[in-house]
Design an enzyme around this catalytic site. Structure first.
Site, PDB file in Angstrom:
ATOM      1  N   ASP A  91       0.861  -1.182   0.000  1.00 43.17           N
ATOM      2  CA  ASP A  91       0.000   0.000   0.000  1.00 43.17           C
ATOM      3  C   ASP A  91       0.898   1.233   0.000  1.00 43.17           C
ATOM      4  OD1 ASP A  91       0.925   0.293   2.574  1.00 43.17           O
ATOM      5  OD2 ASP A  91      -0.968  -0.197   3.542  1.00 43.17           O
ATOM      6  N   CYS A  95     -12.405 -29.574   6.062  1.00 50.23           N
ATOM      7  CA  CYS A  95     -11.262 -28.694   5.794  1.00 50.23           C
ATOM      8  C   CYS A  95      -9.966 -29.502   5.846  1.00 50.23           C
ATOM      9  CB  CYS A  95     -11.226 -27.561   6.818  1.00 50.23           C
ATOM     10  SG  CYS A  95      -9.820 -26.442   6.613  1.00 50.23           S
ATOM     11  N   CYS A 111      -6.851 -28.135   6.191  1.00 51.62           N
ATOM     12  CA  CYS A 111      -5.732 -27.407   6.802  1.00 51.62           C
ATOM     13  C   CYS A 111      -5.191 -28.206   7.987  1.00 51.62           C
ATOM     14  CB  CYS A 111      -6.166 -26.012   7.240  1.00 51.62           C
ATOM     15  SG  CYS A 111      -6.892 -25.949   8.889  1.00 51.62           S
TER      16      CYS A 111
END
Lengths: 376, 376
Positions: A93, A305, A307
């Site tokens: 940014d 999931c 993960c």
């Protein structure tokens, strides 16, 4: 690294788009979620673990890095990628948003913003030229224009003045960025929730010409309905052949609503910050792992999931390590949350490619409406 | 899991020994360093990362786990291995040491110790029988006798009384442990720095009969010279055909000195605790990563080390993330320290197998005498 960055739009479904931003450091599949690596680390994660979640790109914060360890130091050490051991693309940014929210004694002029560091009180200037210099020193692949981002609500006059200042800064950013093959510069649309100001901002940016366009100035307190209201028109005002980036968004349903409205890229600290405070995001909504209901629960956060937190640990374990304030709590929940976010992006990319975004959206909301699994 | 645990002594070099403790959950190569996983996690590490450093076995703390999340809860969830995702052997201490150092309002009787939890003030009893029960509920592969460990210096009468109490508790521990094929019970020698008390303790333990023998009551404030003085005779008083475990040790040079004197196993929080406070251990001694000398140093902690912290990051990065209080600082330094400790153990095992422990020891001290690399 002289190959240009480019955007290839592969498919649409309604206003939702999927494609690829090609960069010399690798492809960014869109819609893309960018984890935030504020101070040269995605908090609680090893960079190889961030990559394993499916992230193609990270966000770094100019404001934090310019103050510590400093952009010049990172440049001397070979740039941000090498410094933080991340060889895929990085977007930085401009520092504009955070200098207004974090710095002390800031003073805004046409030239830029002078401020004192929140870390050690040292005095600094951020301007379009200095922001471009810092982002170049960092070696950022996607550089953001220096802009001013007013908090909402704000009166129209303030929004108008601020937007015009940001557009003058956008022109100076483009000039200062120069010609850097392989690196991209994105403009940032401002104008609050006002359609005509947004259009004027988009027109100014298009005339300058950028490699991508961000919708700035949202997710600053206006609420989801107002944000979606603005996203009903703002992305349409930007070129279709360049990526569109919604800055600082958001919760999973914010992200789905933004993609539905034509956004290609997003970033947010939420999945990592939530992970450090015991909050997990799953297909079925938010789970507060602190809650005593999990203390004896042998089931994973989400049985579907893949993960590490869900494959290897029970809710009971995650509850225990959160209560015991163990670091592995933040490590596992952050990994899960980033994994969930990336899986959500992949699911959306697939749905758009199959021209079934509406079907995806219905399933997304139906799963969440079920709520978390019932206690045993 | 009915296969017995056994110890095979493969080679000696002077008094230093190398061998293998065979357990149904895998071999433990000795001399072995056991990282400490106090509350069902080695702080700042994923268990697969602990395994990647070369650790064959972890230590878990009975005192912490009985209070939170409780041994009964862990048993209901399938035991400590599954709970914390570590399928190799686990040794648990008896709780005796930590109840005396951490608990509130403790009261010692022949029966055991009553105390209040340092977490929530709840009242508990630890006794030989309860300690055996808890360690069985946890599923510990190597169970430690419940003992009392007096702080040093202590007068001879106190050491004598305490040692005799610990020996009575050792007999009760053996009785309560019963016959559990595949699980090992270790006795703990006490007696402070007094050779005759140590001998009396060793004799009492040998008569009861254990699968291994710990040298307890050291590393409690007596200093390295006094500890080595005691280790000059204490291990020799224990059976040669069983593993000898020095509890709570230590710094790298403590470990080398202990192995030299016939110790086979050690545990210590030092490598992980140091890692969270910016201290790294290398072949050339200790590195304080907080020091400003590292701020611009592009070199790794140790250019010959193959851990992720050394392969992928500069001292400058490690300095930055420590200063910025980022979690990755503790994650990387803990990984490095545990890797260094395990590499040190492997180097000693190889040197003993080659009957060159003296040569190893000379190189170990020569490397450290060089000190850390000079600043650029």
């Amino acid at each position: 690294m002289t190959r240009a960055s480019s955007f290839r739009l592969d498919a649409t479904s309604g206003k939702a788009r999927t494609g690829v931003i090609q960069t010399p450091r690798g492809d960014i599949r869109t819609p893309a979620f960018m984890p935030v690596g504020t101070a040269a680390t995605v908090k609680a994660m090893m960079p190889e673990s961030v990559a394993a979640t499916g992230a193609d790109i990270l966000l770094g914060n100019t404001y934090h890095l310019m103050l510590r360890p400093t952009a010049e130091r990172i440049a001397n050490l070979g740039g941000l990628h090498s410094f933080m051991n991340w060889d895929k693309p990085i977007l930085t940014d401009s520092g504009g948003f955070q200098v207004m929210s974090l710095a002390d004694l800031r003073k805004l002029t046409e030239e830029g913003v002078t401020f004192r560091s929140h870390i050690d009180g040292s005095k600094h200037l951020l301007s379009p030229e200095r922001s471009m210099e810092i982002q170049k020193l960092l070696g950022s692949d996607i550089v953001m224009c220096f802009d001013e981002c007013p908090a909402l609500p704000a009166d129209r006059k303030a929004l108008d003045d601020s937007m015009r200042l940001s557009m003058r800064w956008a022109a100076r950013s483009k000039e200062a960025f120069g010609d850097r093959p392989g690196y991209a510069l994105f403009g940032i649309q401002q104008g609050g929730l006002e359609e005509d100001l947004r259009e004027e901002s988009a027109k100014a940016l298009r005339e300058i010409g950028f490699d991508g366009y961000a919708v700035g100035g949202l997710a600053v307190g206006e609420g989801q309905a107002a944000m979606f209201g603005c996203l009903d028109f703002a992305p349409d005002q930007l070129p279709t052949d360049k990526p569109r980036y919604l800055m600082g968004v958001g919760k999973p349903d914010d992200i789905v609503g933004a993609v539905k409205r034509g956004i290609d890229m997003m970033d947010c600290v939420l999945p990592s910050r939530s992970g450090r405070t015991g909050q997990a995001w799953t297909r079925r909504g938010q789970v507060n792992i602190k809650n005593a209901r999990h203390a004896d629960d042998p089931r994973p956060l989400d049985e579907d999931c893949t993960c590490p937190a869900c494959r290897n640990y029970s809710r009971a374990y995650l509850h225990h390590v959160f209560r015991a304030q163990e670091m592995i709590s933040g490590m596992l929940l952050t990994w899960h949350n980033l994994h969930y976010y990336q899986e959500l992006m992949q699911t959306m990319r697939d749905a758009i490619a199959a021209n079934d975004f509406a079907g995806f959206e219905a399933r997304f909301h139906a799963d969440r409406a079920e709520g978390d699994i019932v206690p045993l």
